[in-house]
Motif scaffolding. Sequence first.
Motif, short mmCIF file in Angstrom:
data_model
loop_
_atom_site.label_atom_id
_atom_site.label_comp_id
_atom_site.label_asym_id
_atom_site.label_seq_id
_atom_site.Cartn_x
_atom_site.Cartn_y
_atom_site.Cartn_z
N UNK A 66 15.67 -1.63 -6.25
CA UNK A 66 15.12 -0.46 -5.56
C UNK A 66 13.60 -0.44 -5.65
N UNK A 67 13.06 -0.81 -6.79
CA UNK A 67 11.61 -0.84 -6.96
C UNK A 67 10.99 -2.05 -6.27
N UNK A 68 11.74 -3.14 -6.18
CA UNK A 68 11.24 -4.30 -5.44
C UNK A 68 11.21 -4.03 -3.94
N UNK A 69 11.84 -2.93 -3.54
CA UNK A 69 11.83 -2.52 -2.13
C UNK A 69 10.87 -1.36 -1.91
N UNK A 70 10.10 -1.04 -2.94
CA UNK A 70 9.11 0.04 -2.84
C UNK A 70 7.81 -0.56 -2.29
N UNK A 71 7.40 -0.10 -1.13
CA UNK A 71 6.27 -0.70 -0.42
C UNK A 71 4.97 -0.62 -1.21
N UNK A 72 4.70 0.53 -1.80
CA UNK A 72 3.45 0.70 -2.55
C UNK A 72 3.41 -0.20 -3.78
N UNK A 73 4.54 -0.31 -4.47
CA UNK A 73 4.58 -1.17 -5.66
C UNK A 73 4.39 -2.63 -5.28
N UNK A 74 5.04 -3.04 -4.21
CA UNK A 74 4.93 -4.44 -3.78
C UNK A 74 3.50 -4.75 -3.32
N UNK A 75 2.90 -3.83 -2.60
CA UNK A 75 1.50 -4.03 -2.19
C UNK A 75 0.58 -4.14 -3.40
N UNK A 76 0.84 -3.31 -4.40
CA UNK A 76 0.04 -3.37 -5.62
C UNK A 76 0.18 -4.74 -6.28
N UNK A 77 1.40 -5.24 -6.33
CA UNK A 77 1.64 -6.55 -6.95
C UNK A 77 1.01 -7.68 -6.12
N UNK A 78 1.14 -7.59 -4.81
CA UNK A 78 0.61 -8.64 -3.92
C UNK A 78 -0.92 -8.68 -3.99
N UNK A 79 -1.55 -7.53 -4.16
CA UNK A 79 -3.01 -7.52 -4.32
C UNK A 79 -3.41 -8.23 -5.62
N UNK A 80 -2.48 -8.22 -6.59
CA UNK A 80 -2.74 -8.97 -7.82
C UNK A 80 -2.58 -10.46 -7.62
N UNK A 81 -1.58 -10.84 -6.84
CA UNK A 81 -1.36 -12.25 -6.49
C UNK A 81 -0.39 -12.33 -5.32
N UNK A 82 -0.68 -13.21 -4.38
CA UNK A 82 0.20 -13.39 -3.21
C UNK A 82 1.57 -13.89 -3.63
N UNK A 83 1.66 -14.52 -4.82
CA UNK A 83 2.95 -15.03 -5.29
C UNK A 83 3.96 -13.93 -5.58
N UNK A 140 13.80 -8.49 0.92
CA UNK A 140 13.75 -9.14 2.23
C UNK A 140 13.12 -8.21 3.26
N UNK A 141 13.37 -6.93 3.14
CA UNK A 141 12.79 -5.98 4.09
C UNK A 141 11.26 -6.01 4.05
N UNK A 142 10.70 -6.08 2.85
CA UNK A 142 9.24 -6.07 2.73
C UNK A 142 8.62 -7.42 3.04
N UNK A 143 9.42 -8.47 3.04
CA UNK A 143 8.90 -9.77 3.49
C UNK A 143 8.74 -9.80 5.00
N UNK A 144 9.24 -8.76 5.65
CA UNK A 144 9.08 -8.62 7.10
C UNK A 144 8.08 -7.51 7.44
N UNK A 145 7.41 -7.01 6.43
CA UNK A 145 6.44 -5.93 6.62
C UNK A 145 5.07 -6.52 6.93
N UNK A 146 4.46 -6.11 8.04
CA UNK A 146 3.21 -6.72 8.49
C UNK A 146 2.03 -6.43 7.55
N UNK A 147 1.97 -5.22 7.01
CA UNK A 147 0.87 -4.90 6.09
C UNK A 147 0.96 -5.74 4.82
N UNK A 148 2.17 -5.86 4.30
CA UNK A 148 2.37 -6.71 3.12
C UNK A 148 2.02 -8.16 3.45
N UNK A 149 2.43 -8.59 4.65
CA UNK A 149 2.16 -9.96 5.08
C UNK A 149 0.66 -10.25 5.17
N UNK A 150 -0.08 -9.35 5.79
CA UNK A 150 -1.53 -9.55 5.91
C UNK A 150 -2.21 -9.60 4.55
#
Length: 285
Positions: free
Chosen positions: A85-102, A109-119
């Motif tokens: 559920x937390x891995x599907x939380x957009x704000x948390x994932x964006x926070x993690x991605x800003x730390x590292x794209x990895x 899977x839903x957030x791997x299709x999110x354009x903001x996360x992708x950019x």
Amino acid sequence: MWVYQCSRINLNLLDGSRPLVDDSEDKDEDGDSNLLAAVIGLRELSASTADVDPSKLAQNWQGEVRLTQEAIAADWRELEHVSPALQDDRDLVLLAVHGSWRALGFASQRLRSDREVAFAAVAQNWQALNILSDALKDDCSVVLEAVRGSWEALRYALEGPRADKQVLLEATKQSGKALQYASLQLRADRELMLHAVICDWKALKYAASALRADRELVLVALRQDWGAFAWVADILRTDHTFTAEATKQAWPAVLRFRAARQAAAAGSGVSGSKSGRHGRGLGIS
């Protein structure tokens, strides 16, 4: 891992009825008793959810998210250990991605299709494109952002971006090799190919047959390096203009044009020569 355990333990405190572990009893030094109590508490919670105050449930969830945010802000790898559920939380994932794209590899899977996360991910590293959904690999805007990092991002792109002129114009600024991923239609686009050859004479290798016979385009390549003659159309190989241009640069070009003329006179093909500048073979390809 502590975030994951904390999230499980927090769920047991929703009704505030009792501590997880009786303080009067001995505890295992490794904390196993706390974890066991958390598991037991989860089972008890499932049987008594009707008695849980919804406001407490919401408050507890917010507290869990806050703890997770703090952990991820300190180390993006904590995203791997939190609940789905937390891995599907957009704000948390964006926070993690800003730390590292990895961190994208731990997102839902839903957030791997999110354009903001992708950019956010491809702006850091073009290789993040490989983790995104197929829909985003076929998104010209996302692929263009990745290509700005490296033309090699095209290896992960699908047909749409490979047939997009703007994407290829950006990629060929970096290397003519980017054209190996271009659609056949774009390889026959004179404007794109002229731009590519100006940036890198080796782009002539990927041009459509008709453009290899284009005098202006071929001369642009030859003026950079006589080795471009390897991809010149047969009709231009005995042309004096090209002979003069290529032979200004290196004596192997003289041999090559001489062989081409002799072959044309004899009505046969040109056999490849083994000598060449920079270790390249001189065979006609």
